[in-house]
Write an enzyme that holds these catalytic residues in place. Structure first.
Site, mmCIF file in Angstrom:
data_model
loop_
_atom_site.group_PDB
_atom_site.id
_atom_site.type_symbol
_atom_site.label_atom_id
_atom_site.label_comp_id
_atom_site.label_asym_id
_atom_site.label_seq_id
_atom_site.Cartn_x
_atom_site.Cartn_y
_atom_site.Cartn_z
ATOM 1 N N GLU A 1 40.982 41.100 38.496
ATOM 2 C CA GLU A 1 42.340 41.001 37.971
ATOM 3 C C GLU A 1 42.324 40.772 36.465
ATOM 4 O OE1 GLU A 1 44.495 37.610 39.467
ATOM 5 O OE2 GLU A 1 46.413 38.537 38.957
ATOM 6 N N GLU B 1 48.857 35.547 48.298
ATOM 7 C CA GLU B 1 49.723 36.525 47.648
ATOM 8 C C GLU B 1 49.674 37.829 48.451
ATOM 9 O OE1 GLU B 1 49.585 36.120 43.491
ATOM 10 O OE2 GLU B 1 51.143 37.591 43.138
#
Ligand code: RAM
Length: 875
Positions: A751, A479
């Site tokens: 996260e 990502e």
């Protein structure tokens, strides 16, 4: 006046002396390091000595210019031309008699040098390997080589370079510069950065060779999740390099990439940002970037890229990516399956440098390095990396000693597994090299709770790891993208910790470049194809980066020019929002993404209505845009957007409050946004604050907010008069909380609140990063409320000193290098009398401060060191 000492001035947002800047009229800033108590600047003078390379030209002097400004003042001299180099000095006068009419001594000199400012300056052409790509070695790098002669030893030489892909240059066998992953990642079709290097010391009279390693990088390497996309910007890599030399005998030589160049397959069989690098040292052609070698077999003429547009070239506005630190392993262990594991003690972003001593007998041996952020059951846990292999391979050439580090990849890791080491493994032969945008650190914080200090340290590390030219969501999995929402919520924290003005200004230019004609802001900047998200649709929190980031950067750095540059982009976004983009739309919204109540596989499932989040943000952005318009003197717009903001607030109240004064989503995020964005009519503010505190207490002071609510929850509680609840939230150690990861040994911000589950296993969600700065946005509250340091006017021209002690902390401190110089505060509770607050703070020259201590009427102070003591009101 001897007692006034100035620091080296700065040009624009460039870190210190800089060659190759893109501004013809770089704005100047200076700080007054020392001045008598009560001194204020009344006038300044700028001296610009153009370096005429040999000829003595008298310096240009602005003469005395009245005014107290010292940050980003207009360039007073004639504009710089391409390649023009000059030395800038500043001196100042005091405003009143204290100045005695005498100027200060001149500041130390700043050297700035313009790059190639006009497309016509470029005579080099973009060149790359000809022919088809080898399907067997799809991600193999290329070597490029160009030879030239100098008639005499060089006196002065500049190399201007960029690439489609990533490049690393060598001149006569020596590496050029220290940049990593150049030319960086921008919206390549519209903006491609070039770099400028001083290469005088690498050249010699007679034959010379300029060589380049060229890799796919972001340009055509695989990027994006779900398998990703290749060739996002094109299918051919290329190098653009232009060397300009002035020789000792006065001749000038210009040499650049073009038809006379040669290309060969490189020694890196695979260079992938996600998957890693596979380097076969046997394949390095001996002396390939040196004149003594002819190049040899395998070299073919290059192909000139016919479609390259020099008008897309841009000089950097921020610092490059560099190595910023070396870290040695803290432990070497053998895993249950018998593998060698290295622990670096810190989750970091970079790569390993290996030193092998295999000798000829080890020629062809392959060392493999795999990376991961965490272990599970004593082994590397690579599942969270998804489709990123994060594996480097080095094939030895068989020399007595070989030192290797990948060039064109990076990994997010704390642990590495090493396999195939030739001979005895010595941990001293492996070093983790941290990479990242080489930002100047400007902010520090500490308090009496070491776990909170570790949290703050984790925020700093997550910022370092995710500011790799682009502000990314995460640095490890497939990502690593410029998700707009993540940086939007993190900007106030980022701008305190490091000077990211130049870097984020560049990224915001990419945001504007990639913005859709109808004002929609991509979710990811630079935008790339992604499954499910293309074409982008207006997304609250994420798209609001177009308005809220320029504003936050303006607050931090006082750069009105940035507001002006991004005004069109900001307005286009708000117009889109108000035309039904997010305000009142039922369109799919990320909303309070990653609410801890949402199941691991459904991060959308938040307690807070996503429409409410969108409506709150619509009002917030319209309101901020009105303020931006006001600063820019766009009074008609200011009025229009003030009215629009009022309308959006009314719609928020109408749609999302209930008859009994609650919000339709009776959630922490809903009340927090309503309070911090000032959305509620007067009568509802107090009840909303009370309800928020009730909810926080009812949740046992565990986190109950996601991406939208977390950045503002503590601030909302503070404004609601529920400071102790904010502290209990901050100091909570059970999951979910900010400190839970710290209790699990986290060294970066995660996260998810539970990226590592309380049972020690890694969260099964397919989105589980251990290095995401977004939820670290709470650090802004640590700086502004716990320690009590915040800008009260753009660029910190007014400082707010307003600590809010509580939560059992006995001391806190913070320091920030403001554009005017150092501001700091330290407070402690008196040892014997815990209700006695003692504070010391320093206010930089050129600013004033409003001091707001609990239980004391706010008062004003000027530059200098101050002390205050106050008896705290009983809670
Ligand atoms: C994830 C990213 C990022 C977030 C988006 C919506 O994939 O990591 O943090 O902004 O989702």
């Amino acid at each position: 006046m001897a007692s006034i000492v100035l620091d080296v001035p700065r040009a624009e947002h460039h870190p210190a002396d800089r060659i190759g800047i893109g501004e013809r009229r770089p704005r100047l800033s200076w700080t007054v390091r020392e001045a008598p108590y009560g001194w204020t600047q009344g006038a300044y003078e700028v001296q610009v000595a153009v370096d005429a390379r040999g000829g003595a030209v008298p310096p240009w002097e602005s003469g005395r210019i009245g005014g107290a400004d010292s940050v980003l003042v207009p360039w007073p001299a004639p504009p710089l031309g391409s390649r023009e180099r000059c030395v800038v000095r500043v001196r100042v006068w005091g405003r009143d008699a204290a100045g005695g009419g005498q100027p200060s001594a001149w500041s130390p000199p700043l050297t700035v040098e313009a790059g190639l400012l006009s497309p016509a300056d470029w005579t080099a052409e973009m060149v790359g390997p000809d022919g088809e790509r080898d399907p067997e070695a799809w991600e193999r790098t290329a070597l490029l080589r160009g030879a030239f002669e100098l008639p005499a030893p060089p006196a002065y030489a500049r190399l201007y370079a960029s690439a489609r892909g990533l490049y690393e240059l060598e001149l006569n066998g020596a590496r050029v510069g220290d940049e990593v992953l150049a030319p960086g990642w921008t919206s390549y079709r519209r903006r491609l950065r070039y770099q400028t290097y001083d290469v005088t010391g690498l050249l010699r009279a007679g034959p010379n060779v300029l060589g380049a390693h060229l890799a796919d990088g972001w340009f055509r390497g695989r990027i994006g999740y779900g398998g990703g996309t290749r060739d996002v910007y094109g299918d051919r890599t290329g190098l653009l390099a232009q060397l300009e030399v002035v020789c000792g005998d006065g001749t000038t030589v210009r040499f650049g990439t073009g038809p006379g160049w040669w290309a060969a397959p490189g020694p890196v069989l695979r260079a992938s940002l996600y998957d890693g690098e596979h380097h076969d040292a046997r394949l390095v052609p001996p002396g390939w970037s040196e004149p003594e070698s002819e190049g040899g077999d395998g070299w073919r003429p290059v192909r000139v890229a016919a479609d390259f547009d020099v008008r897309t070239l841009r000089a950097p506005t921020g610092p490059p990516v560099r190595h910023t630190q070396d870290i040695a392993p803290v432990a070497v262990t053998t895993s249950p399956s018998g593998r060698t594991l290295l622990d670096f003690g810190q989750n970091l972003v970079g790569r390993l440098r290996l030193r092998t001593r295999g000798g000829w007998g080890a020629r062809g041996a392959e060392v493999t390095v795999r990376h991961a952020e965490v272990l599970q059951d004593g082994e590397l846990c690579t599942r969270p990396l998804r489709h990123a292999e994060a594996t480097d391979r080095y094939v030895l050439a068989g020399r007595r000693e070989e030192v290797w580090e990948p060039r064109f990849t990076f990994h997010g890791f704390r642990y590495a597994e090493i396999d195939g080491w030739p001979g005895e493994f010595d941990p001293a032969d492996v070093t983790a090299r941290v990479i990242g945008s080489d930002l100047r650190r400007t902010g520090w914080f500490a308090c009496s709770d070491d776990d909170v200090n570790r949290l703050h340290e984790n925020v700093v590390w997550s910022m370092r790891g995710n500011f790799v030219d682009v502000p990314t969501d995460c640095p490890q999995r497939d990502e690593r993208l410029g998700w707009t929402g993540d940086i939007q919520v993190f900007t106030p924290t980022a701008a305190f910790l490091h000077d990211c003005s130049g870097m984020l200004a560049s990224w915001l230019a990419d945001l504007a470049a990639d913005q859709y004609a109808d004002g929609t802001v991509p979710l990811i900047v630079p935008e790339i194809p992604t499954p499910d998200w293309l074409p982008a649709w207006p997304m609250a929190v994420w798209g609001d980066a177009a308005v809220l980031m320029p504003w936050e950067l303006y607050r931090a750095y006082g750069d009105e020019g940035l507001l002006r540059d991004r005004y069109g982009s900001a307005r286009a976004w708000v117009d889109r929002v108000l035309a039904g983009g997010t305000d009142g739309s039922a369109g799919r919204q990320l909303g309070d993404w990653l609410d801890p109540a949402a199941p691991p596989d459904d991060p959308w499932a938040a307690r807070t209505d996503a429409g409410l989040v969108a409506a709150a943000y619509a009002a917030r952005s319209a309101d901020v845009l009105a303020r931006i318009a006001e600063v820019l003197g766009e009074s008609a717009d200011a009025e229009r957007y003030r009215a629009a903001a009022a309308g959006a607030r009314d719609r928020f109240t109408a749609a999302y409050t209930t008859a009994d004064g609650r919000l339709t989503s009776d959630s922490q995020t809903a009340y927090a946004l309503a309070l911090v964005f000032d959305l509620l009519p007067d009568g509802l503010v107090e009840p909303a604050g009370r309800r928020l505190a009730e909810l926080v207490a009812a949740d046992g002071h565990h986190i109950a907010t996601g991406f939208a609510g977390t950045p503002v929850i503590c601030e909302a509680l503070t404004r609601a008069g529920a400071l102790e609840d904010a502290y209990r939230l901050l100091r909570q150690r059970e999951c979910p909380s900010w400190l839970y990861p710290v209790t699990r040994g986290a060294t970066t911000v995660w996260e998810r609140w539970d990226s590592l589950l309380p049972d020690g296993t890694v969260n099964p969600g397919e989105m589980t990063s251990f290095n995401h700065y977004a939820l670290g946005a709470v650090a802004d509250w640590l700086h502004t409320r716990v320690a009590g340091l915040a800008p009260a006017a753009p660029g910190w021209r007014r400082v707010r000193v307003a600590p809010r002690p509580g939560g059992g902390l006995t001391w806190a401190r913070a320091r920030h290098e403001t554009p005017y110089g150092t501001a700091d505060i330290r407070w402690r509770l008196h040892r014997g009398h815990r209700h006695r607050l003692e504070a010391e703070f320093t206010i930089p020259h050129g600013t004033t401060a409003e001091v707001d201590l609990p239980g004391l009427a706010p008062y004003e102070v000027g530059p200098g060191s101050h002390r205050a003591g106050v008896d705290l009101p009983e809670a």
